[in-house]
Design a protein around this motif. Sequence first.
Motif, PDB file in Angstrom:
ATOM      1  N   HIS A  80      15.891  -2.978   5.126  1.00  0.00           N
ATOM      2  CA  HIS A  80      14.902  -3.210   4.780  1.00  0.00           C
ATOM      3  C   HIS A  80      14.156  -3.899   6.423  1.00  0.00           C
ATOM      4  CE1 HIS A  80      11.086  -4.183   2.722  1.00  0.00           C
ATOM      5  NE2 HIS A  80      10.950  -3.132   2.444  1.00  0.00           N
ATOM      6  N   PRO A  81      14.113  -4.828   6.676  1.00  0.00           N
ATOM      7  CA  PRO A  81      13.041  -5.525   7.256  1.00  0.00           C
ATOM      8  C   PRO A  81      12.613  -4.753   8.811  1.00  0.00           C
ATOM      9  CG  PRO A  81      14.248  -6.639   6.761  1.00  0.00           C
ATOM     10  CD  PRO A  81      15.525  -5.440   6.352  1.00  0.00           C
ATOM     11  N   TYR A  82      13.636  -3.767   9.269  1.00  0.00           N
ATOM     12  CA  TYR A  82      14.309  -3.184  10.210  1.00  0.00           C
ATOM     13  C   TYR A  82      13.790  -1.225  10.132  1.00  0.00           C
ATOM     14  CZ  TYR A  82      16.685  -7.425  11.341  1.00  0.00           C
ATOM     15  OH  TYR A  82      17.282  -8.072  11.381  1.00  0.00           O
ATOM     16  N   LEU A  83      13.280  -1.558   8.745  1.00  0.00           N
ATOM     17  CA  LEU A  83      12.828   0.378   8.573  1.00  0.00           C
ATOM     18  C   LEU A  83      11.154   0.202   8.660  1.00  0.00           C
ATOM     19  CD1 LEU A  83      14.840   1.084   5.848  1.00  0.00           C
ATOM     20  CD2 LEU A  83      15.363   1.640   8.043  1.00  0.00           C
ATOM     21  N   THR A  84      10.652   1.386   8.730  1.00  0.00           N
ATOM     22  CA  THR A  84       8.472   1.799   9.164  1.00  0.00           C
ATOM     23  C   THR A  84       8.747   2.260   7.725  1.00  0.00           C
ATOM     24  OG1 THR A  84       9.038   3.669   9.784  1.00  0.00           O
ATOM     25  CG2 THR A  84       9.537   2.482  11.274  1.00  0.00           C
ATOM     26  N   GLU A  85       7.910   1.694   7.742  1.00  0.00           N
ATOM     27  CA  GLU A  85       6.865   2.336   6.090  1.00  0.00           C
ATOM     28  C   GLU A  85       7.237   3.646   6.201  1.00  0.00           C
ATOM     29  OE1 GLU A  85       2.561   2.729   3.551  1.00  0.00           O
ATOM     30  OE2 GLU A  85       3.106   1.496   5.718  1.00  0.00           O
ATOM     31  N   GLN A  86       7.605   4.031   6.821  1.00  0.00           N
ATOM     32  CA  GLN A  86       7.374   5.999   7.011  1.00  0.00           C
ATOM     33  C   GLN A  86       8.823   6.414   6.311  1.00  0.00           C
ATOM     34  OE1 GLN A  86       5.391   4.176   9.099  1.00  0.00           O
ATOM     35  NE2 GLN A  86       3.517   5.094   8.428  1.00  0.00           N
ATOM     36  N   GLU A  87      10.079   5.397   7.365  1.00  0.00           N
ATOM     37  CA  GLU A  87      11.200   5.875   6.724  1.00  0.00           C
ATOM     38  C   GLU A  87      11.346   5.410   4.861  1.00  0.00           C
ATOM     39  OE1 GLU A  87      12.869   4.980  11.080  1.00  0.00           O
ATOM     40  OE2 GLU A  87      12.576   3.383  10.255  1.00  0.00           O
ATOM     41  N   CYS A  88      10.967   4.350   5.284  1.00  0.00           N
ATOM     42  CA  CYS A  88      11.348   3.501   3.454  1.00  0.00           C
ATOM     43  C   CYS A  88      10.666   5.183   2.894  1.00  0.00           C
ATOM     44  CB  CYS A  88      10.585   2.458   3.361  1.00  0.00           C
ATOM     45  SG  CYS A  88      11.581   1.352   3.800  1.00  0.00           S
ATOM     46  N   ASN A  89       9.647   5.186   3.315  1.00  0.00           N
ATOM     47  CA  ASN A  89       8.917   6.637   2.168  1.00  0.00           C
ATOM     48  C   ASN A  89      10.202   7.767   1.557  1.00  0.00           C
ATOM     49  OD1 ASN A  89       6.440   5.253   1.137  1.00  0.00           O
ATOM     50  ND2 ASN A  89       5.417   5.716   2.641  1.00  0.00           N
ATOM     51  N   CYS A 132      13.036   1.032  -6.038  1.00  0.00           N
ATOM     52  CA  CYS A 132      12.856   0.952  -4.677  1.00  0.00           C
ATOM     53  C   CYS A 132      12.070  -0.547  -3.660  1.00  0.00           C
ATOM     54  CB  CYS A 132      12.291   1.994  -4.160  1.00  0.00           C
ATOM     55  SG  CYS A 132      12.413   3.517  -4.810  1.00  0.00           S
ATOM     56  N   GLN A 133      12.903  -0.881  -2.749  1.00  0.00           N
ATOM     57  CA  GLN A 133      12.817  -2.007  -2.353  1.00  0.00           C
ATOM     58  C   GLN A 133      10.742  -2.193  -1.908  1.00  0.00           C
ATOM     59  OE1 GLN A 133      12.919  -6.221  -0.302  1.00  0.00           O
ATOM     60  NE2 GLN A 133      14.653  -4.603  -0.171  1.00  0.00           N
ATOM     61  N   THR A 134       9.696  -2.175  -2.202  1.00  0.00           N
ATOM     62  CA  THR A 134       8.440  -2.351  -1.753  1.00  0.00           C
ATOM     63  C   THR A 134       7.154  -3.519  -0.562  1.00  0.00           C
ATOM     64  OG1 THR A 134       7.828  -2.028  -3.939  1.00  0.00           O
ATOM     65  CG2 THR A 134       7.786  -0.437  -2.709  1.00  0.00           C
ATOM     66  N   VAL A 189      -0.569  -7.577   1.847  1.00  0.00           N
ATOM     67  CA  VAL A 189      -0.470  -7.081   0.126  1.00  0.00           C
ATOM     68  C   VAL A 189      -1.789  -5.696   0.253  1.00  0.00           C
ATOM     69  CG1 VAL A 189      -1.472  -7.575  -1.821  1.00  0.00           C
ATOM     70  CG2 VAL A 189      -0.772  -9.629  -0.274  1.00  0.00           C
ATOM     71  N   ASP A 190      -1.835  -5.185   0.489  1.00  0.00           N
ATOM     72  CA  ASP A 190      -2.409  -4.332   0.683  1.00  0.00           C
ATOM     73  C   ASP A 190      -0.915  -2.586   0.592  1.00  0.00           C
ATOM     74  OD1 ASP A 190      -4.863  -4.882   0.051  1.00  0.00           O
ATOM     75  OD2 ASP A 190      -5.698  -4.721   2.109  1.00  0.00           O
ATOM     76  N   GLU A 191       0.042  -3.234   2.047  1.00  0.00           N
ATOM     77  CA  GLU A 191       0.407  -2.392   2.233  1.00  0.00           C
ATOM     78  C   GLU A 191       2.204  -2.784   0.604  1.00  0.00           C
ATOM     79  OE1 GLU A 191       4.616  -2.421   5.617  1.00  0.00           O
ATOM     80  OE2 GLU A 191       2.763  -3.327   5.921  1.00  0.00           O
ATOM     81  N   VAL A 192       2.030  -3.639   0.548  1.00  0.00           N
ATOM     82  CA  VAL A 192       2.620  -3.617  -0.550  1.00  0.00           C
ATOM     83  C   VAL A 192       2.191  -2.945  -1.466  1.00  0.00           C
ATOM     84  CG1 VAL A 192       4.285  -5.390  -2.657  1.00  0.00           C
ATOM     85  CG2 VAL A 192       3.823  -5.898   0.384  1.00  0.00           C
ATOM     86  N   ILE A 193       1.286  -3.199  -2.360  1.00  0.00           N
ATOM     87  CA  ILE A 193       0.721  -1.697  -3.025  1.00  0.00           C
ATOM     88  C   ILE A 193       1.058  -0.957  -2.853  1.00  0.00           C
ATOM     89  CG2 ILE A 193      -1.126  -1.446  -4.580  1.00  0.00           C
ATOM     90  CD1 ILE A 193      -2.058  -4.593  -4.698  1.00  0.00           C
ATOM     91  N   ARG A 194      -0.232  -0.646  -1.855  1.00  0.00           N
ATOM     92  CA  ARG A 194       0.420   0.980  -1.021  1.00  0.00           C
ATOM     93  C   ARG A 194       2.489   1.858  -1.243  1.00  0.00           C
ATOM     94  NH1 ARG A 194      -1.657   0.553   3.632  1.00  0.00           N
ATOM     95  NH2 ARG A 194       0.854   0.216   5.245  1.00  0.00           N
ATOM     96  N   ARG A 195       2.889   0.795  -0.379  1.00  0.00           N
ATOM     97  CA  ARG A 195       3.745   0.916  -0.787  1.00  0.00           C
ATOM     98  C   ARG A 195       4.843   1.401  -2.164  1.00  0.00           C
ATOM     99  NH1 ARG A 195       8.919  -0.259   3.303  1.00  0.00           N
ATOM    100  NH2 ARG A 195       7.114  -1.115   5.320  1.00  0.00           N
ATOM    101  N   GLU A 251      -1.935  -9.353  -8.160  1.00  0.00           N
ATOM    102  CA  GLU A 251      -2.210  -8.027  -8.114  1.00  0.00           C
ATOM    103  C   GLU A 251      -1.572  -7.383  -7.605  1.00  0.00           C
ATOM    104  OE1 GLU A 251      -5.443  -7.130  -3.587  1.00  0.00           O
ATOM    105  OE2 GLU A 251      -4.121  -9.116  -3.887  1.00  0.00           O
ATOM    106  N   LEU A 252      -0.363  -7.194  -7.610  1.00  0.00           N
ATOM    107  CA  LEU A 252       0.754  -6.098  -7.820  1.00  0.00           C
ATOM    108  C   LEU A 252       0.692  -5.359  -8.717  1.00  0.00           C
ATOM    109  CD1 LEU A 252       2.574  -4.360  -6.652  1.00  0.00           C
ATOM    110  CD2 LEU A 252       4.947  -6.685  -7.156  1.00  0.00           C
ATOM    111  N   ASP A 253       0.526  -6.171 -10.468  1.00  0.00           N
ATOM    112  CA  ASP A 253       0.101  -5.831 -12.051  1.00  0.00           C
ATOM    113  C   ASP A 253       0.027  -5.106 -11.959  1.00  0.00           C
ATOM    114  OD1 ASP A 253       1.615  -6.285 -14.479  1.00  0.00           O
ATOM    115  OD2 ASP A 253      -0.051  -6.548 -14.468  1.00  0.00           O
ATOM    116  N   SER A 254      -2.158  -5.681 -11.565  1.00  0.00           N
ATOM    117  CA  SER A 254      -3.141  -4.294 -12.037  1.00  0.00           C
ATOM    118  C   SER A 254      -3.084  -3.408 -10.922  1.00  0.00           C
ATOM    119  CB  SER A 254      -4.122  -5.661 -11.181  1.00  0.00           C
ATOM    120  OG  SER A 254      -3.811  -5.267  -9.804  1.00  0.00           O
ATOM    121  N   ALA A 255      -2.099  -2.981 -10.761  1.00  0.00           N
ATOM    122  CA  ALA A 255      -1.812  -1.818  -9.452  1.00  0.00           C
ATOM    123  C   ALA A 255      -1.201  -0.734 -10.036  1.00  0.00           C
ATOM    124  CB  ALA A 255      -2.348  -1.967  -8.208  1.00  0.00           C
ATOM    125  N   ILE A 256       0.356  -0.917 -10.754  1.00  0.00           N
ATOM    126  CA  ILE A 256       1.553  -0.165 -11.110  1.00  0.00           C
ATOM    127  C   ILE A 256       1.839  -0.849 -12.123  1.00  0.00           C
ATOM    128  CG2 ILE A 256       2.829  -0.449  -8.603  1.00  0.00           C
ATOM    129  CD1 ILE A 256       3.854  -2.652 -10.766  1.00  0.00           C
TER     130      ILE A 256
END
Length: 290
Positions: A50-59, A77-79, A84-90, A124-129
């Motif tokens: 996961h650390p070596y994958l881009t957000e687009q690849e993960c998606n 899915c590991q997000t 933090v904004d990226e965590v929520i977006r993923r 914050e994550l909990d409030s978004a999903i």
Amino acid sequence: MADLSGINLAMQTTFNADGSINFSAYEELIEQYLADGVHGLVLGAGTGQHPYLTEQECNKLYEIGIKRINGRCNVICQTSALNVDEVIRRSKHAEANGADALMVLPPYFEGPTDDDGLFSFYEELDSAIKVDVVGYNIPQSTGIAVSVPLLLRLAELPSFNYIKDSGGDMTTHQQYLQTSVKVLNGADTIAPFAFMGGAVGAIQGTANYMPKEAVKLYNLIKEKKLEEALELWKLMLPSVLLLWTGNYLPMVLKAAHLRGYGTGNLRKPLRAISAQEELALKEAIAPLLK
């Protein structure tokens, strides 16, 4: 709440020799693991590099994986991300595509380490999903330990229903089991004892090369066939100990490839194991069931 009981295999990502993702091999591997009876697959796991994958690849991995699995097992899915904004977006993307749960590390690099800061992050994550969040205790890698008082607070969040405990400390593990949060073992060296103690299942990296054995061990313990389970564990333990005290991720992928799972390729900066390590690995996996 999703039922994440059983063996949730922390799935490798199938790379070509040049480091690009082989999505065809990825779908074939999903079918192999489903045929071997795993209860869930964790896409974009640490064992999936996961650390070596881009957000687009993960998606894309999540989109293809969820579609291929098609409800035949749980999908986590590991997000995780540092922003933090990226965590929520993923997380929103994985949820929208049908993930049953999200695995999210605490902010692990120069982020908050105090309980208030960590709670705020998950709040914050909990409030978004709306799907379940699997928290992640792996202090040997993040430098952050999820304390029992913090876990009790996190249990109050509607989405925070699971924690993956990879710390390997049975005292902490049993303290977690006294809370209302369901525990998934992530320290493969204590797997049978975690199941006996009350862990509802595992997120397991070594299942990449021994999925049938991992599932059988879990099922035997669930059926209270403990003597048979511990005999099986004797066959599994040599390789688990070697990997957990050595070059873990490259050895997992090599072992999986040797047993017919995946391409065995790594993405830089990870490097292939040495000839000496490969010899030790072959000896360690030799006792496994055919």
